[in-house]
Scaffold this active site. Structure first.
Site, PDB file in Angstrom:
ATOM      1  CB  ILE A  94      -8.800 -10.098 -13.365  1.00 30.47           C
ATOM      2  CG1 ILE A  94      -7.300 -10.085 -13.696  1.00 30.47           C
ATOM      3  CG2 ILE A  94      -9.639  -9.754 -14.604  1.00 30.47           C
ATOM      4  CD1 ILE A  94      -6.871 -11.130 -14.684  1.00 30.47           C
TER       5      ILE A  94
ATOM      6  CG  HIS B 266       0.453  -1.078 -15.576  1.00 27.33           C
ATOM      7  ND1 HIS B 266       0.254  -2.362 -15.115  1.00 27.33           N
ATOM      8  CD2 HIS B 266       1.353  -1.171 -16.576  1.00 27.33           C
ATOM      9  CE1 HIS B 266       0.997  -3.197 -15.829  1.00 27.33           C
ATOM     10  NE2 HIS B 266       1.668  -2.503 -16.722  1.00 27.33           N
TER      11      HIS B 266
ATOM     12  CG  ASP C  30      -2.571  -3.504 -17.020  1.00 24.23           C
ATOM     13  OD1 ASP C  30      -3.129  -3.022 -16.021  1.00 24.23           O
ATOM     14  OD2 ASP C  30      -1.812  -4.488 -16.968  1.00 24.23           O
TER      15      ASP C  30
ATOM     16  CD  GLU D 170       4.181   2.587  -9.365  1.00 24.68           C
ATOM     17  OE1 GLU D 170       3.258   2.248  -8.613  1.00 24.68           O
ATOM     18  OE2 GLU D 170       5.004   1.762  -9.820  1.00 24.68           O
TER      19      GLU D 170
ATOM     20  N   GLY E 283       0.772  -1.242   0.000  1.00 27.51           N
ATOM     21  CA  GLY E 283       0.000   0.000   0.000  1.00 27.51           C
ATOM     22  C   GLY E 283       0.799   1.285   0.000  1.00 27.51           C
TER      23      GLY E 283
ATOM     24  CG  ASN F  29      -4.717  -0.204 -12.170  1.00 24.20           C
ATOM     25  OD1 ASN F  29      -4.462  -0.476 -10.987  1.00 24.20           O
ATOM     26  ND2 ASN F  29      -4.086  -0.804 -13.173  1.00 24.20           N
TER      27      ASN F  29
ATOM     28  CB  SER G 100       0.405   4.522 -17.215  1.00 22.90           C
ATOM     29  OG  SER G 100       1.484   4.376 -18.105  1.00 22.90           O
TER      30      SER G 100
ATOM     31  CG  ASN H  71       1.180   3.591  -5.819  1.00 23.11           C
ATOM     32  OD1 ASN H  71       1.490   4.676  -6.308  1.00 23.11           O
ATOM     33  ND2 ASN H  71       1.789   2.457  -6.128  1.00 23.11           N
TER      34      ASN H  71
ATOM     35  NE  ARG I 214     -11.849 -13.722 -12.288  1.00 21.54           N
ATOM     36  CZ  ARG I 214     -10.674 -13.535 -11.701  1.00 21.54           C
ATOM     37  NH1 ARG I 214     -10.525 -12.611 -10.787  1.00 21.54           N
ATOM     38  NH2 ARG I 214      -9.639 -14.264 -12.025  1.00 21.54           N
TER      39      ARG I 214
ATOM     40  CG  MET J 262      -1.921  -8.117  -6.605  1.00 20.76           C
ATOM     41  SD  MET J 262      -1.229  -7.247  -8.032  1.00 20.76           S
ATOM     42  CE  MET J 262      -0.359  -8.610  -8.810  1.00 20.76           C
TER      43      MET J 262
HETATM   44  C1  GRF Z   1       2.754  -0.743  -7.793  1.00 24.54           C
HETATM   45  O1  GRF Z   1       3.951  -0.911  -8.486  1.00 24.54           O
HETATM   46  C2  GRF Z   1       1.614  -0.508  -8.756  1.00 24.54           C
HETATM   47  O2  GRF Z   1       2.004   0.185  -9.901  1.00 24.54           O
HETATM   48  C3  GRF Z   1       1.204  -1.903  -9.107  1.00 24.54           C
HETATM   49  O3  GRF Z   1       1.338  -2.641  -7.920  1.00 24.54           O
HETATM   50  C4  GRF Z   1       2.315  -2.024  -7.084  1.00 24.54           C
HETATM   51  C5  GRF Z   1       1.661  -1.752  -5.780  1.00 24.54           C
HETATM   52  O4  GRF Z   1       2.567  -1.235  -4.839  1.00 24.54           O
HETATM   53  N1  GRF Z   1      -0.132  -1.915  -9.664  1.00 24.54           N
HETATM   54  P1  GRF Z   1       2.039  -0.574  -3.502  1.00 24.54           P
HETATM   55  O5  GRF Z   1       1.218  -1.650  -2.788  1.00 24.54           O
HETATM   56  O6  GRF Z   1       1.232   0.604  -3.862  1.00 24.54           O
HETATM   57  O7  GRF Z   1       3.274  -0.226  -2.721  1.00 24.54           O
END
Ligand code: GRF
Length: 214
Positions: free
Chosen positions: A94, A111, A147, A176, A14, A109, A138, A16, A67, A92
């Site tokens: 889909i 990426h 994506d 990011e 986490g 999202n 991105s 981000n 799902r 993680m």
């Molecule tokens: C990041 O690299 C993001 O781009 C990808 O998964 C990773 C998550 O990292 N989708 P964090 O949990 O935000 O540290």
């Protein structure tokens, strides 16, 4: 100004998520982080969000038959917290086309590549193997295809001679943390318009980055 009630969906550490939470503490920020939700009850990011006083929830995908059932619970949780915007941040799972459609234009999202290059996993390894000189990250609107949605923001980093997936990934991750809050601010404020694959209203950087440096 009424703030968009935003959920961050995570599966792991986490970082981000933390950058979004920090940005959303600004009084003028157009989104408030009303929920952090994980499909993994032991995700470190959940504990970190809780410690910051953010509402958290876990919807463990493993206990659902499929799902649709998993997403049914997800949706109930989002409804219970009156969520109207979603940020995926290292989530993680889909998502099904019907979930994505329901949240169209309100689901973004991050990426770790310069899309449309390197969709999917192991982006830093693949970029190094291909010998690209510029790599990055991105933020994009989510569409049914993985994506592949309209891009809101990107940051580029130079690939260095002695880079490993770890060192390159660390520099990308720093970026990011810059572009995700920026993209959420733009998207949540209603400043953006989507025209086919182009997101209009996210003004670009003034200069090009060239690698090697000149
Ligand atoms: C990041 O690299 C993001 O781009 C990808 O998964 C990773 C998550 O990292 N989708 P964090 O949990 O935000 O540290």
């Amino acid at each position: 100004m009424s703030k968009r009630r935003t959920a961050i969906l995570i599966s792991g550490r986490g970082s981000n998520m933390a950058s979004l939470i920090a940005a959303a503490r600004e009084p003028e920020f157009p989104a408030e982080i009303a929920l952090v939700l994980s499909n993994k009850p032991d995700a470190p990011g959940l504990a970190a969000a809780k410690a910051q006083g953010i509402a958290t929830a876990a919807v463990d995908h493993k206990i659902y038959a499929g799902r649709e059932a998993f997403e049914g619970s997800l949706q109930k949780m989002l409804d219970a917290h009156r969520i109207d915007f979603i940020c995926l941040a290292g989530f993680m799972r889909i998502l099904t086309p019907s979930f994505v459609q329901r949240w169209e234009g309100r689901l973004i999202n991050i990426h770790p590549s310069l899309l449309p290059s390197y969709k999917g996993l192991h982006t830093h390894e693949r970029a190094l193997a291909d010998g690209v000189k510029v790599h990055g990250c991105s933020v994009h609107y989510v569409v049914a295809e993985m994506d592949a949605g309209p891009i809101i923001a990107q940051a580029a980093v130079a690939v260095l001679d002695d880079d490993t997936p770890g060192s390159l990934g660390a520099r990308v991750l720093e970026q990011e943390h810059v572009i995700y809050p920026l993209a959420l601010r733009l998207a949540a404020s209603g400043a953006l318009r989507i025209d086919a694959m182009r997101v209009i209203g996210a003004h670009g950087a003034p200069a090009a980055m060239v690698s090697p440096r000149i």
